[in-house]
Enzyme design. Structure first.
Site, mmCIF file in Angstrom:
data_model
loop_
_atom_site.group_PDB
_atom_site.id
_atom_site.type_symbol
_atom_site.label_atom_id
_atom_site.label_comp_id
_atom_site.label_asym_id
_atom_site.label_seq_id
_atom_site.Cartn_x
_atom_site.Cartn_y
_atom_site.Cartn_z
ATOM 1 N N ARG A 193 0.863 -1.175 0.000
ATOM 2 C CA ARG A 193 0.000 0.000 0.000
ATOM 3 C C ARG A 193 0.902 1.228 0.000
ATOM 4 N NH1 ARG A 193 -2.132 -3.415 4.197
ATOM 5 N NH2 ARG A 193 -4.217 -4.217 3.697
ATOM 6 N N LYS A 197 -2.200 -1.966 7.937
ATOM 7 C CA LYS A 197 -3.352 -1.375 8.616
ATOM 8 C C LYS A 197 -3.397 -1.821 10.077
ATOM 9 C CE LYS A 197 -6.432 -0.732 4.652
ATOM 10 N NZ LYS A 197 -7.756 -1.051 4.073
ATOM 11 N N HIS A 222 -2.010 2.283 -5.788
ATOM 12 C CA HIS A 222 -2.707 1.026 -5.495
ATOM 13 C C HIS A 222 -2.805 0.133 -6.734
ATOM 14 C CE1 HIS A 222 -4.383 -0.384 -1.765
ATOM 15 N NE2 HIS A 222 -5.357 -0.995 -2.397
ATOM 16 N N ARG A 272 -0.197 -2.434 -6.651
ATOM 17 C CA ARG A 272 -0.526 -3.506 -5.696
ATOM 18 C C ARG A 272 -1.511 -4.492 -6.334
ATOM 19 N NH1 ARG A 272 -1.083 -4.715 -0.083
ATOM 20 N NH2 ARG A 272 -3.227 -5.031 0.653
ATOM 21 N N HIS A 318 -4.111 -9.078 3.830
ATOM 22 C CA HIS A 318 -5.570 -9.093 3.960
ATOM 23 C C HIS A 318 -5.970 -9.949 5.152
ATOM 24 C CE1 HIS A 318 -6.167 -8.187 -0.617
ATOM 25 N NE2 HIS A 318 -5.977 -7.100 0.093
ATOM 26 N N TYR A 337 -9.369 -10.798 -6.888
ATOM 27 C CA TYR A 337 -8.424 -10.911 -8.000
ATOM 28 C C TYR A 337 -8.741 -12.088 -8.915
ATOM 29 C CZ TYR A 337 -5.963 -7.431 -5.346
ATOM 30 O OH TYR A 337 -5.660 -6.280 -4.682
#
Length: 298
Positions: free
Chosen positions: A148, A172, A244, A247, A270, A279
């Site tokens: 990110r 995150k 992004h 990514r 994730h 994806y």
């Protein structure tokens, strides 16, 4: 209770109890601030404790005229979280958004770049300037490690474990993970470190920050966006791209080359594999090959 106090307490809750990043907290706070601005503009004097579903509905209806369905859904979700917090803390008995439904939106698939497009963007970097080596190293890291943009600008020298073949990434909620780094990415980071960064006047407090601006300080997210947008214009790329996008391309290309979803999930950081599964929708040919290769009646 005043709105300002409620918002301040809510932001503290998001930081301490939920461990969210500053960017996420700012986004949640922005949703509440939009409601506060609406009440002020409409001269409606009401507290977060006494505001009714009808007033919130009026705000959502007004906002809907100015934003798309996806943004509406995000706004409703953010406000619902805020009022859930007030219920949790026993300030309110109900959430005024309980009966407000978010608009139905389809799944938005992320934009991706082909390997050729990524090569063209990186080749377009002007290496005659000192920041050129930095920009090449940054884009190679974005794509090579699937980071990110916030993870990229916060990357430290002490996060680089090149001998082991990994970098330590803080994602995150300050959650850390180790991501493999390929030799090509290591090569360009080392060129930047030894030929450019070592000769910079680095400001106090940024000695360990990997990627620096010309003033020897940490880069901003906006600067990374600008660098990528300018390169896209330079090669006449017709796609709308951002950091992004690199990514997304990292994950899509790994999947296309038969990497498993669980591994991609771990590298991207994730929490749920459901997020990674988006994806799969990007390259249907991958699914066809899987069936052709593994189905017993092929």
């Amino acid at each position: 209770m005043k709105w300002e106090n409620a918002l301040k307490d809510y932001q503290l809750y998001l930081k301490i109890e939920r461990g969210l990043s500053k960017n996420s907290i700012d986004n949640y706070a922005l949703d509440v601030k939009k409601l506060m601005r609406f009440l002020e503009d409409a001269s409606i004097t009401i507290s977060p404790i006494t505001i009714t579903a009808e007033t919130v509905q009026q705000f959502i209806y007004t906002a809907a005229k100015q934003i798309n369905p996806r943004s509406q859904s995000r706004l409703i979700s953010g406000l619902r979280s805020f009022f859930n917090y007030l219920v949790f803390e026993d300030y309110r008995e109900d959430n005024p958004l309980e009966l407000i439904e978010a608009p139905k939106i389809g799944q938005k698939l992320p934009d991706t770049l082909s390997e050729e497009e990524i090569d063209l963007l990186i080749q377009a970097i002007d290496l005659s300037k000192p920041e050129g080596e930095r920009n090449r190293a940054m884009l190679e890291t974005l794509y090579g490690c699937g980071l990110r943009v916030s993870e990229l600008i916060n990357l430290k020298l002490s996060d680089l474990f090149f001998e082991e073949g990994f970098i330590k990434v803080t994602g995150k909620g300050d959650k850390q993970r180790f991501v493999p780094i390929i030799d090509l990415t290591k090569k360009y980071i080392n060129i930047y470190r030894t030929q450019i960064r070592n000769h910079m006047n680095i400001q106090a407090g940024f000695d360990d920050t990997l990627f620096l601006n010309r003033r020897g300080k940490q880069l901003t997210r906006a600067m990374i966006f600008t660098i990528i947008k300018q390169l896209a214009v330079k090669i006449d790329l017709k796609k709308s791209i951002s950091p992004h996008t690199f990514r997304h391309s990292f994950a899509t290309h790994l999947l296309k080359n038969n990497a498993d979803l669980r591994s991609i999930q771990l590298m991207l950081g994730h929490e749920s594999i459901t997020t990674t599964e988006i994806y799969v929708h990007l390259d249907k040919s991958h699914l066809t090959k899987i069936v052709e290769q593994f189905h017993p009646r092929k």
